[in-house]
Design a protein around this motif. Structure first.
Motif, PDB file in Angstrom:
ATOM      1  N   ARG A  21       0.821  -1.216   0.000  1.00  0.00           N
ATOM      2  CA  ARG A  21       0.000   0.000   0.000  1.00  0.00           C
ATOM      3  C   ARG A  21       0.851   1.260   0.000  1.00  0.00           C
ATOM      4  NH1 ARG A  21      -3.198   0.377   4.749  1.00  0.00           N
ATOM      5  NH2 ARG A  21      -2.066  -1.327   5.684  1.00  0.00           N
ATOM      6  N   TYR A  22       1.962   1.244   0.721  1.00  0.00           N
ATOM      7  CA  TYR A  22       2.779   2.438   0.884  1.00  0.00           C
ATOM      8  C   TYR A  22       3.682   2.723  -0.308  1.00  0.00           C
ATOM      9  CZ  TYR A  22       1.603   1.728   5.857  1.00  0.00           C
ATOM     10  OH  TYR A  22       0.957   1.526   7.054  1.00  0.00           O
ATOM     11  N   VAL A  23       4.002   1.718  -1.113  1.00  0.00           N
ATOM     12  CA  VAL A  23       4.981   1.906  -2.182  1.00  0.00           C
ATOM     13  C   VAL A  23       4.508   2.947  -3.200  1.00  0.00           C
ATOM     14  CG1 VAL A  23       4.279   0.076  -3.808  1.00  0.00           C
ATOM     15  CG2 VAL A  23       6.703   0.673  -3.558  1.00  0.00           C
ATOM     16  N   GLU A  35       9.146  10.637   2.253  1.00  0.00           N
ATOM     17  CA  GLU A  35      10.027  10.258   3.353  1.00  0.00           C
ATOM     18  C   GLU A  35       9.306   9.361   4.364  1.00  0.00           C
ATOM     19  OE1 GLU A  35      12.078  12.797   6.777  1.00  0.00           O
ATOM     20  OE2 GLU A  35      12.849  13.282   4.776  1.00  0.00           O
ATOM     21  N   MET A  36       8.060   9.705   4.672  1.00  0.00           N
ATOM     22  CA  MET A  36       7.290   8.868   5.596  1.00  0.00           C
ATOM     23  C   MET A  36       7.050   7.483   5.003  1.00  0.00           C
ATOM     24  SD  MET A  36       4.536  11.305   7.556  1.00  0.00           S
ATOM     25  CE  MET A  36       3.860  12.097   6.104  1.00  0.00           C
ATOM     26  N   ALA A  37       6.744   7.419   3.720  1.00  0.00           N
ATOM     27  CA  ALA A  37       6.527   6.124   3.067  1.00  0.00           C
ATOM     28  C   ALA A  37       7.797   5.285   3.093  1.00  0.00           C
ATOM     29  CB  ALA A  37       6.041   6.325   1.635  1.00  0.00           C
ATOM     30  N   GLU A  38       8.940   5.909   2.819  1.00  0.00           N
ATOM     31  CA  GLU A  38      10.211   5.190   2.876  1.00  0.00           C
ATOM     32  C   GLU A  38      10.430   4.616   4.271  1.00  0.00           C
ATOM     33  OE1 GLU A  38      13.302   7.896   1.702  1.00  0.00           O
ATOM     34  OE2 GLU A  38      12.609   7.969  -0.375  1.00  0.00           O
ATOM     35  N   ASP A  39      10.221   5.431   5.285  1.00  0.00           N
ATOM     36  CA  ASP A  39      10.397   4.979   6.663  1.00  0.00           C
ATOM     37  C   ASP A  39       9.437   3.831   6.998  1.00  0.00           C
ATOM     38  OD1 ASP A  39      12.324   6.942   7.002  1.00  0.00           O
ATOM     39  OD2 ASP A  39      11.035   8.272   8.173  1.00  0.00           O
ATOM     40  N   ILE A  41       7.907   1.722   4.934  1.00  0.00           N
ATOM     41  CA  ILE A  41       8.240   0.510   4.185  1.00  0.00           C
ATOM     42  C   ILE A  41       9.449  -0.176   4.805  1.00  0.00           C
ATOM     43  CG2 ILE A  41       9.079  -0.378   1.973  1.00  0.00           C
ATOM     44  CD1 ILE A  41       7.353   1.882   0.655  1.00  0.00           C
ATOM     45  N   GLU A  42      10.476   0.596   5.115  1.00  0.00           N
ATOM     46  CA  GLU A  42      11.672   0.002   5.718  1.00  0.00           C
ATOM     47  C   GLU A  42      11.337  -0.662   7.046  1.00  0.00           C
ATOM     48  OE1 GLU A  42      15.024   2.677   5.749  1.00  0.00           O
ATOM     49  OE2 GLU A  42      14.693   3.209   3.650  1.00  0.00           O
ATOM     50  N   ARG A  43      10.506  -0.046   7.847  1.00  0.00           N
ATOM     51  CA  ARG A  43      10.111  -0.637   9.131  1.00  0.00           C
ATOM     52  C   ARG A  43       9.384  -1.952   8.913  1.00  0.00           C
ATOM     53  NH1 ARG A  43      10.414  -2.765  13.804  1.00  0.00           N
ATOM     54  NH2 ARG A  43       8.578  -2.559  15.124  1.00  0.00           N
ATOM     55  N   ASN A  44       8.485  -1.993   7.953  1.00  0.00           N
ATOM     56  CA  ASN A  44       7.740  -3.221   7.697  1.00  0.00           C
ATOM     57  C   ASN A  44       8.626  -4.299   7.090  1.00  0.00           C
ATOM     58  OD1 ASN A  44       4.726  -3.107   8.408  1.00  0.00           O
ATOM     59  ND2 ASN A  44       5.211  -1.062   7.648  1.00  0.00           N
ATOM     60  N   LEU A  45       9.618  -3.915   6.305  1.00  0.00           N
ATOM     61  CA  LEU A  45      10.579  -4.897   5.803  1.00  0.00           C
ATOM     62  C   LEU A  45      11.410  -5.475   6.947  1.00  0.00           C
ATOM     63  CD1 LEU A  45      11.744  -3.168   2.504  1.00  0.00           C
ATOM     64  CD2 LEU A  45      10.336  -5.239   2.707  1.00  0.00           C
ATOM     65  N   GLN A  46      11.692  -4.664   7.943  1.00  0.00           N
ATOM     66  CA  GLN A  46      12.383  -5.164   9.133  1.00  0.00           C
ATOM     67  C   GLN A  46      11.518  -6.196   9.862  1.00  0.00           C
ATOM     68  OE1 GLN A  46      13.439  -1.776  11.566  1.00  0.00           O
ATOM     69  NE2 GLN A  46      14.538  -0.803   9.886  1.00  0.00           N
ATOM     70  N   ILE A  47      10.241  -5.919   9.971  1.00  0.00           N
ATOM     71  CA  ILE A  47       9.311  -6.850  10.610  1.00  0.00           C
ATOM     72  C   ILE A  47       9.283  -8.165   9.845  1.00  0.00           C
ATOM     73  CG2 ILE A  47       6.847  -7.295  11.056  1.00  0.00           C
ATOM     74  CD1 ILE A  47       6.641  -4.238  11.706  1.00  0.00           C
ATOM     75  N   ILE A  48       9.236  -8.088   8.531  1.00  0.00           N
ATOM     76  CA  ILE A  48       9.226  -9.293   7.700  1.00  0.00           C
ATOM     77  C   ILE A  48      10.482 -10.115   7.957  1.00  0.00           C
ATOM     78  CG2 ILE A  48       9.383 -10.134   5.315  1.00  0.00           C
ATOM     79  CD1 ILE A  48       7.577  -7.647   4.585  1.00  0.00           C
ATOM     80  N   GLY A  49      11.627  -9.452   7.954  1.00  0.00           N
ATOM     81  CA  GLY A  49      12.884 -10.163   8.178  1.00  0.00           C
ATOM     82  C   GLY A  49      12.970 -10.779   9.549  1.00  0.00           C
ATOM     83  N   GLU A  50      12.528 -10.059  10.546  1.00  0.00           N
ATOM     84  CA  GLU A  50      12.580 -10.572  11.915  1.00  0.00           C
ATOM     85  C   GLU A  50      11.631 -11.753  12.091  1.00  0.00           C
ATOM     86  OE1 GLU A  50      13.976 -10.820  15.831  1.00  0.00           O
ATOM     87  OE2 GLU A  50      14.783  -9.793  14.079  1.00  0.00           O
ATOM     88  N   ALA A  51      10.418 -11.631  11.576  1.00  0.00           N
ATOM     89  CA  ALA A  51       9.464 -12.735  11.683  1.00  0.00           C
ATOM     90  C   ALA A  51       9.961 -13.952  10.907  1.00  0.00           C
ATOM     91  CB  ALA A  51       8.092 -12.295  11.174  1.00  0.00           C
ATOM     92  N   ALA A  52      10.508 -13.735   9.717  1.00  0.00           N
ATOM     93  CA  ALA A  52      11.034 -14.834   8.914  1.00  0.00           C
ATOM     94  C   ALA A  52      12.182 -15.529   9.631  1.00  0.00           C
ATOM     95  CB  ALA A  52      11.487 -14.329   7.549  1.00  0.00           C
ATOM     96  N   ASN A  53      12.964 -14.768  10.355  1.00  0.00           N
ATOM     97  CA  ASN A  53      14.089 -15.329  11.095  1.00  0.00           C
ATOM     98  C   ASN A  53      13.634 -16.314  12.169  1.00  0.00           C
ATOM     99  OD1 ASN A  53      16.930 -15.449  11.622  1.00  0.00           O
ATOM    100  ND2 ASN A  53      16.566 -14.239  13.464  1.00  0.00           N
ATOM    101  N   HIS A  54      12.412 -16.164  12.630  1.00  0.00           N
ATOM    102  CA  HIS A  54      11.890 -17.017  13.700  1.00  0.00           C
ATOM    103  C   HIS A  54      10.924 -18.083  13.206  1.00  0.00           C
ATOM    104  CE1 HIS A  54      13.837 -14.846  16.931  1.00  0.00           C
ATOM    105  NE2 HIS A  54      13.538 -13.736  16.287  1.00  0.00           N
ATOM    106  N   VAL A  94       9.851  -4.696  -2.715  1.00  0.00           N
ATOM    107  CA  VAL A  94       8.402  -4.679  -2.483  1.00  0.00           C
ATOM    108  C   VAL A  94       7.649  -5.191  -3.704  1.00  0.00           C
ATOM    109  CG1 VAL A  94       6.390  -3.204  -2.064  1.00  0.00           C
ATOM    110  CG2 VAL A  94       8.508  -2.851  -0.760  1.00  0.00           C
ATOM    111  N   GLU A  95       8.031  -4.718  -4.877  1.00  0.00           N
ATOM    112  CA  GLU A  95       7.271  -5.049  -6.085  1.00  0.00           C
ATOM    113  C   GLU A  95       7.609  -6.422  -6.666  1.00  0.00           C
ATOM    114  OE1 GLU A  95       6.575  -0.432  -7.510  1.00  0.00           O
ATOM    115  OE2 GLU A  95       8.063  -1.635  -8.591  1.00  0.00           O
ATOM    116  N   THR A  96       8.835  -6.890  -6.473  1.00  0.00           N
ATOM    117  CA  THR A  96       9.276  -8.132  -7.110  1.00  0.00           C
ATOM    118  C   THR A  96       9.271  -9.330  -6.170  1.00  0.00           C
ATOM    119  OG1 THR A  96      10.691  -6.822  -8.577  1.00  0.00           O
ATOM    120  CG2 THR A  96      11.155  -9.182  -8.444  1.00  0.00           C
ATOM    121  N   TYR A  97       9.730  -9.136  -4.955  1.00  0.00           N
ATOM    122  CA  TYR A  97       9.960 -10.273  -4.069  1.00  0.00           C
ATOM    123  C   TYR A  97       8.877 -10.500  -3.021  1.00  0.00           C
ATOM    124  CZ  TYR A  97      14.442 -10.143  -6.337  1.00  0.00           C
ATOM    125  OH  TYR A  97      15.418 -10.143  -7.298  1.00  0.00           O
ATOM    126  N   LEU A  98       8.149  -9.463  -2.649  1.00  0.00           N
ATOM    127  CA  LEU A  98       7.118  -9.667  -1.635  1.00  0.00           C
ATOM    128  C   LEU A  98       5.886 -10.409  -2.144  1.00  0.00           C
ATOM    129  CD1 LEU A  98       7.200  -6.460   0.591  1.00  0.00           C
ATOM    130  CD2 LEU A  98       8.490  -8.602   0.799  1.00  0.00           C
TER     131      LEU A  98
END
Length: 112
Positions: A21-23, A35-39, A41-54, A94-98
């Motif tokens: 939605r934010y892209v 700038e807010m969208a970048e922030d 998106i990056e935060r949500n990508l961090q969540i994805i990585g952290e959840a995937a790690n577990h 976001v567009e290719t891998y998610l």
């Protein structure tokens, strides 16, 4: 509090939805909104990585088409090398891998 596999999958799917939605806001003419969208998106990508790690190995092993190590690694880049993050790379992620990641996890969630 520990989260179970279904909760982590849900976390990933919600974060993917937010990124998707934010892209679109990255193309907005308002620099503050971009700038807010970048922030966000990056935060949500961090969540994805952290959840995937577990996620347990049996879950990730069911989806070898997903680049799990790269997902985890990208989270580390976002957190530890934040100064070198390229917005075009973020958009591509976001567009290719998610979308394939969301598809794999939705299938997993349905079959559980």
């Amino acid at each position: 509090m520990s989260r179970d596999t279904d909760q982590r999958i849900s976390d990933v799917l919600h974060a993917i939805d937010r990124c998707t939605r934010y892209v679109g806001a990255l193309d907005d003419g308002d620099a503050d909104l971009v700038e807010m969208a970048e922030d966000a998106i990056e935060r949500n990508l961090q969540i994805i990585g952290e959840a995937a790690n577990h996620l347990p190995a049996d879950t990730t092993d069911e989806h070898p088409e997903i680049a799990w190590p790269q997902i985890r690694g990208f989270r580390n880049i976002l957190v530890h090398q934040y100064f070198g993050v390229d917005v075009d790379v973020v958009r591509d992620v976001v567009e290719t891998y998610l979308p394939p990641l969301a598809g794999a996890l939705r299938i997993h969630a349905v079959t559980e």
